[in-house]
Design an enzyme around this catalytic site. Sequence first.
Site, PDB file in Angstrom:
ATOM      1  N   ASP A   1       0.872  -1.169   0.000  1.00 29.04           N
ATOM      2  CA  ASP A   1       0.000   0.000   0.000  1.00 29.04           C
ATOM      3  C   ASP A   1       0.907   1.216   0.000  1.00 29.04           C
ATOM      4  O   ASP A   1       2.085   1.154   0.401  1.00 29.04           O
ATOM      5  CB  ASP A   1      -0.929  -0.015   1.214  1.00 29.04           C
ATOM      6  CG  ASP A   1      -2.232   0.725   0.943  1.00 29.04           C
ATOM      7  OD1 ASP A   1      -2.258   1.552   0.019  1.00 29.04           O
ATOM      8  OD2 ASP A   1      -3.211   0.488   1.654  1.00 29.04           O
TER       9      ASP A   1
ATOM     10  N   GLU B   1     -17.206  10.281   4.615  1.00 31.94           N
ATOM     11  CA  GLU B   1     -16.708   8.959   4.992  1.00 31.94           C
ATOM     12  C   GLU B   1     -15.809   8.451   3.885  1.00 31.94           C
ATOM     13  O   GLU B   1     -16.127   8.564   2.705  1.00 31.94           O
ATOM     14  CB  GLU B   1     -17.849   7.970   5.262  1.00 31.94           C
ATOM     15  CG  GLU B   1     -18.723   7.621   4.083  1.00 31.94           C
ATOM     16  CD  GLU B   1     -19.655   6.450   4.353  1.00 31.94           C
ATOM     17  OE1 GLU B   1     -19.522   5.783   5.401  1.00 31.94           O
ATOM     18  OE2 GLU B   1     -20.533   6.201   3.509  1.00 31.94           O
TER      19      GLU B   1
END
Length: 889
Positions: A273, A638
Site C-alpha cells: 500500500d 466517509e
Amino acid sequence: MRYMKSGSTKLALTVAALLCVSFSAGAEQPAYKDLNKSFEERAADLVSRMTLEEKIAQLGNAAPAIPRLDVPEYEWWNEALHGVARAGAATVFPQAIGLSATFDEKMMFEIATAISDEARAKHHEFARRGLRKRYQGLTFWSPNINIFRDPRWGRGQETYGEDPWLTARMGVAFVKGLQGDDPKYRKVDATAKHFAVHSGPEADRHHFDVHPSERDLYDTYLPAFQALVQEGKVASVMGAYNRVYGESASASPRLLQQILRKDWGFDGYVVSDCDSIEDIWKHHKIVATAPEAAALGVRYGCELDCGKTYDALLPAVKQNLISEKEIDAAVGKLMLTRFQLGMFDPPERVRWAQIPYSVNQSAEHDQLARRAAQSSIVMLKNDGMLPLSRDIKTLAVIGPTADEVMSLLGNYYGTPAAPVTILQGIREAAGKQTKVIYSRGVDLVEGREEPRAVPLIDANFLRPDANSKEQGLKGEYFRGRDFAGAPVMTRVDSRIAFRWDRGAPTDDLAARGELSNAQALAGDDFSVRWTGQLLPPTSGKYELVVGANDGVRLYIDDRLVVNGWDQNERVKSHSASVDLEGGRAYRIKLEYFEDIRDAEIRLGWRRPGAKAPFVEAMDAARAADAVVFVGGLTGDVEGEEMKVSYPGFAGGDRTDLRLPGSQRKLLEALQATGKPIALVLTGGSALAVDWAQQRLPAILMAWYPGQRGGNAVADVLFGNVNPSGRLPVTFYKENEKLPAFDDYAMQGRTYRYFTGQPLYPFGHGLSYTRFEYSNLKLDRANVAPDGTIQASLTVKNAGSRAGEEVVQLYVAPKDSKQQWANKDLRGVKRVALKPGEVGNVSFTLEASSDLRHYDVNAKRYTVDPGKYEVQVGASSADIRARQTFEVKR
C-alpha cells in the site's frame, strides 16, 4: 464479447505498434524479443540485461523507461473499484458495498467484464497518444476484500460487507471478470487488498499492531483472500499499512511467505500500500533506516513498492542488507506480468487490444449500471406507502443528497458522462401528472462549508453574448494555468457545474475523434475561461458563490469580485455580495485552473428574498401530498484517511451511527406536518435510523448507486422495479454498545457473532410481493467430512407482483464444543417468479469447505463431527425452513 477491427482501429493498432518493443529478425535477436519463447524465459532474459540501478528503478510504481532495451515507462498504479477510476470518462457502477448488496455473482462478473473492457480500451488509447502515466496502465488495485467488521470504518464502502463467504464469492467473480479468459494474455491485473486484517481506524493505520486470535484470522480475515488466490487466480496482492503480530503486513514472513506463497501457492506479485514500506521504519519503528525497510520488504515478499522507499535499495545492497539475486527475483515477477499482459508484443497478437474505445460509457454499460443499481437498492421498511401512487398531485423531494452527484459516486470513481441524481430520476419518472418540488433543506452535516448547497445559476440567466440565441457561457479550455496560446476547445456550457475526476475535460472527446491529439488536454494542469452575460431576473442584493478546487477568479463588469487564484486545496466556497439590477445585462468572466486532482467548479447564487433552506423545505412539505426525504452520507465525509472533523465523523471514520444531526432535526420537523414520508438513504455503511423505523412508513437504502442511481431509485419508488437488494452488513440500533473500534476480536461483531437484536439483520431486504418457502429436503442425513450434501426446497410467489427472491442458506452447529460462529452464510440463489409461480431451488454443501473451521490446537482447518442445521430463509434472522444432518467420521 468479440470486437471486429475497423479501419480506424487498424490505424490505431499500427500507431500503437510503434510504441511497443521493436522486433528485429535475425540471429542477434535477444531472447526477450523472441515471440516463440515462453513469457518466463523472456522475462528472465530481459532482467539479465538490466543494470542493478535499472532493476531497482523497476521496483517502484512509477517505473522509468529503459530506452536501450526498448522498455517503455510504466506506471503500475491504477484503480477500478466500481468502474475505471481517475482516468477521465468511464462508466460508474454502484459502489462496491452496493454491488455486494445485489447478492448476485453473475451480475458482478458482467460488471467486471464491462470495467475491464473500458480499461483495456483506455490503456491502448492512452498509449496511442504517448501517455503512460498514473491511472493509464493495466494493473488495477481492486478489489478491496477486507471484512467490514465495524460500521464505523469509513472505507467499509469499498468492501463487499461483513461476511467472508459473500466477500469471497463476489470477489472471485470480480477478479475473473477483470482478468479475462484468454489462455495466453491476461486482460488486466486485479489486486486483492489489503492483506491482511485491515479495517480501521483510519487515523491509526500507519501505527497499529493487531493480534487477532488464530481462529478469527483463519475463519474471518483470510478466507476471501485464499479464495481469490486459489480460485480466482488473482494476479496481485496488496499488503496493508498495519502490523500483524508485530510484523509489517507489507513485509511479513508469516503472511507473505508462509501463508500466501507456501500454504496457498500464490505465484503472482505483491505490491505495498502506498508508502507502507516507509511506515516500516518511520512509524512502526521495526527498523531504523529506509535501506533496512526496503531490504525487509523485498526479502519477505513485496516485489513492488508504491512509494519511494525502494530507491534506498542501492545503499541496501552496498550495506549487504540484501543481495542483487533477491532483487532479480522481484524484478522478474514484475517483468513477467508485463509480458503476460501483452505489453511487449505487437498489439495485433493481443486479443484484448482489439477492444474499441467506443465501449467507454457505451449505452450497454450505462444500462448495466442502471440494472446494477436497481438490484442493489434495499427496501428496509414499507408500511404500504410504496410504490408511490400515480395519483399524487404534488411530491416534495427534500434533503441534502437528493440533487448531489457525490451521493452517487462514493470514492474511487471515474467521471460519468451524464450522472442522474435522485431528484432528476424522480422528476423523469413522475411524469407530467405529478408536480415535483425540491428543497435541499439542510447541509449534509453540521459545521461543514458546503459549496454545492447553493443553487446553480441556470442557463436561462446566462448567454454567451448580447446577440446570441444560445443560453449559457462561452467556455474556452486551455493547457496550463495562464490561458496561453489558443484554446484547445471552445463551446457553450449551459451551467457551470463540473467535476472532472483526475482527467481533463477534453480527454474523451479526443479519444472519440472529436478533437485531435494535438488539441486535447492531458490530465491535470489546465484552465478554463467562461465569458458572457449575466441576466438577473429582479433587482436586489445577490450572493454569487463559486465552489472550486484550485484557483478561481470571478469578474462582474470587469470588476474582480472573487479572487481565489492562489488557493491549492479541496473544494472551497468563495462568495461575493453584489447589487444587481433586474433586466440589465452584466458582463461576466469566470476563470479557473486545475493542477492537483479532482477538478471541480460550480457557479451559483442566492437571489434576493430567498427563504432560509429549512423554511423552504417546510413550505415544500406543507404544499405536497407526500415527501421523499433523501439524506444520509456522501464520500465527502466517509472514506480513506480524510481531513474530516464534524460531529459524528473523525478522519474519514464515523463516531456516531445515526443520521447527522442537521438531517435528524429537519426530518423530525417534516414528520410533524403529518405528510407521509419515504426516506431514501445514501451512504456506504450502516445507519442507525431507529427514529425513522418507528415513525416513517417507508425506508430505502440506496448506497452510492452509481451514474444511473437516480433512475434506479425512482424505478423502485414508483414500482417500475420490485426491490431485491439485501444488506451485506448488519444495521445496529443507535444505543447498541459495540466493541471498541480498534479491537479486532470478532466476538460481538457481525451477524456471525452478534447476539443482540439488530435494527435490520444481515441479508434483510423487503419486496413488493410475498414469497413462501416449503418442502426443504436434504438428500442425506449423514455426511463424511469430505462428502457433499444437497438441500432443495420450493419457493412460491404468493403475491400479486412479479419479483426476485434472494434465497439464503446458512449453516449452524448444533452440538459443537468449539467456539463457532452463530451461523455462516453458505449459499445464495436469486429466483425470479411471476405472481403465483413456483420455483425449485437447490444448494450443494461441500463439507470440507462449507463446514470447516480453524482448529487452534491442530493448527489447521478441520470438520468437526456432530450435528449441524441447515437454515434457509430471506435473511440471517428470517429463517423459513430448517433441517438437521450429522457429520460422521
